[in-house]
Design a protein around this motif. Structure first.
Motif, short mmCIF file in Angstrom:
data_model
loop_
_atom_site.label_atom_id
_atom_site.label_comp_id
_atom_site.label_asym_id
_atom_site.label_seq_id
_atom_site.Cartn_x
_atom_site.Cartn_y
_atom_site.Cartn_z
N TYR A 96 1.08 -1.31 0.04
CA TYR A 96 -0.17 0.11 -0.07
C TYR A 96 0.46 1.70 -0.28
CZ TYR A 96 -3.52 3.24 1.90
OH TYR A 96 -4.62 4.29 1.89
N ALA A 97 2.23 0.73 0.88
CA ALA A 97 2.72 2.83 0.44
C ALA A 97 3.51 3.08 -0.54
CB ALA A 97 3.48 1.96 1.55
N LEU A 111 6.49 12.41 -2.53
CA LEU A 111 7.17 12.69 -1.72
C LEU A 111 7.24 12.28 -0.39
CD1 LEU A 111 8.26 15.84 -3.41
CD2 LEU A 111 9.39 13.26 -4.20
N VAL A 112 6.19 12.79 0.44
CA VAL A 112 6.34 12.57 2.33
C VAL A 112 6.19 10.97 2.42
CG1 VAL A 112 4.86 12.47 4.48
CG2 VAL A 112 5.24 14.81 2.67
N MET A 113 5.69 10.19 1.61
CA MET A 113 5.45 8.36 2.13
C MET A 113 7.08 8.27 1.23
SD MET A 113 4.58 6.18 3.77
CE MET A 113 2.23 7.06 3.43
N LEU A 114 7.34 8.92 0.75
CA LEU A 114 8.50 8.65 0.53
C LEU A 114 10.02 8.62 1.01
CD1 LEU A 114 10.79 6.84 -2.33
CD2 LEU A 114 10.71 9.38 -3.14
N ALA A 115 9.73 9.51 1.93
CA ALA A 115 10.66 9.71 2.96
C ALA A 115 10.26 8.79 4.06
CB ALA A 115 10.47 10.98 3.22
N LEU A 116 9.62 8.51 4.25
CA LEU A 116 9.45 7.72 5.26
C LEU A 116 9.26 5.62 5.05
CD1 LEU A 116 5.21 9.31 6.64
CD2 LEU A 116 7.19 8.93 8.06
N MET A 117 9.50 5.37 4.02
CA MET A 117 9.70 4.02 3.59
C MET A 117 11.12 3.27 3.87
SD MET A 117 7.07 3.51 2.03
CE MET A 117 7.83 1.68 1.61
N PRO A 118 11.64 4.54 3.87
CA PRO A 118 12.92 3.57 4.74
C PRO A 118 12.71 3.78 6.28
CG PRO A 118 13.94 5.47 3.87
CD PRO A 118 11.68 5.47 3.61
N ALA A 127 11.96 -0.76 10.90
CA ALA A 127 10.74 -1.19 11.62
C ALA A 127 10.42 -2.98 11.42
CB ALA A 127 9.80 -0.02 11.66
N LEU A 128 9.60 -2.98 10.22
CA LEU A 128 9.35 -4.32 9.73
C LEU A 128 10.59 -5.54 9.57
CD1 LEU A 128 6.51 -3.31 6.97
CD2 LEU A 128 6.01 -4.28 9.58
N THR A 129 11.72 -5.27 9.03
CA THR A 129 12.15 -6.30 8.51
C THR A 129 13.22 -5.96 10.02
OG1 THR A 129 13.95 -4.50 7.54
CG2 THR A 129 12.77 -5.42 5.54
N ALA A 130 13.01 -5.48 10.79
CA ALA A 130 13.38 -5.63 12.17
C ALA A 130 12.80 -6.65 13.10
CB ALA A 130 14.18 -3.96 13.17
N LEU A 131 11.25 -6.73 13.15
CA LEU A 131 10.81 -7.39 13.14
C LEU A 131 10.66 -9.30 13.00
CD1 LEU A 131 7.52 -5.75 13.52
CD2 LEU A 131 8.97 -6.32 15.29
N HIS A 132 11.17 -9.15 11.52
CA HIS A 132 11.43 -10.39 10.87
C HIS A 132 12.30 -11.09 11.30
CE1 HIS A 132 7.95 -10.44 7.64
NE2 HIS A 132 7.83 -8.94 7.60
#
Length: 157
Positions: free
Chosen positions: A82-83, A126-133, A138-143
């Motif tokens: 979605y992001a 652009l705001v969402m692109l800035a938030l993607m990292p 966070a998600l991959t740290a949980l994984h």
């Protein structure tokens, strides 16, 4: 700030790690489903894309990890999918009409002109692109923590 410094910062922000994390979150669910057979597909994927070194990849630990990771994999796929769609659809706002998502500019944010609507939507993209990292880290740290918690091993990035 010099142009070189801003390019370096942009490259670091949108670099290889971002794309590796994106690839992992978007493919972790099918990899987990394949891992339910006992094949360490998800562990191999995490090893290649997230730099996680699992200790055990036997049949039983692999199936346990696959089962435990299913909810996180579903959430990751939906959230990251979605992001990224927000980024693409907003930055390429005029292209929405090509895929049947158009409408009237009268009720579009930034309308009633295409320039205004595109400017407002591009800002959101652009705001969402800035938030993607941040989201992906966070998600991959949980994984990675789940994988190391079940299979043992070490985490890299």
């Amino acid at each position: 700030m010099t142009i070189t410094a801003s390019r370096t910062g942009l490259r670091a922000h949108l670099g290889r790690t971002l794309w590796l994390r994106s690839a992992y979150t978007l493919t972790a669910l099918p990899a987990a489903l394949a891992s339910l057979t006992g094949a360490p597909v998800q562990a191999s994927l995490a090893q290649r894309l997230l730099d996680v070194e699992p200790k055990r990849t036997g049949r039983f630990p692999t199936i346990v990890h696959a089962l435990l990771s299913l909810p996180l994999n579903v959430v990751s796929l939906l959230l990251v999918g979605y992001a990224w769609s927000i980024v693409v659809l907003n930055l390429l706002y005029p292209g929405r009409w090509l895929i049947g998502m158009g409408g009237t500019l009268d009720d579009a944010w930034g309308g009633p002109t295409l320039t205004g609507a595109w400017a407002v939507h591009a800002l959101g993209g652009l705001v969402m692109l800035a938030l993607m990292p941040v989201i992906l880290k966070a998600l991959t740290a949980l994984h990675a923590r789940l994988l190391v918690g079940v299979l043992g091993g070490t985490m890299g990035r």
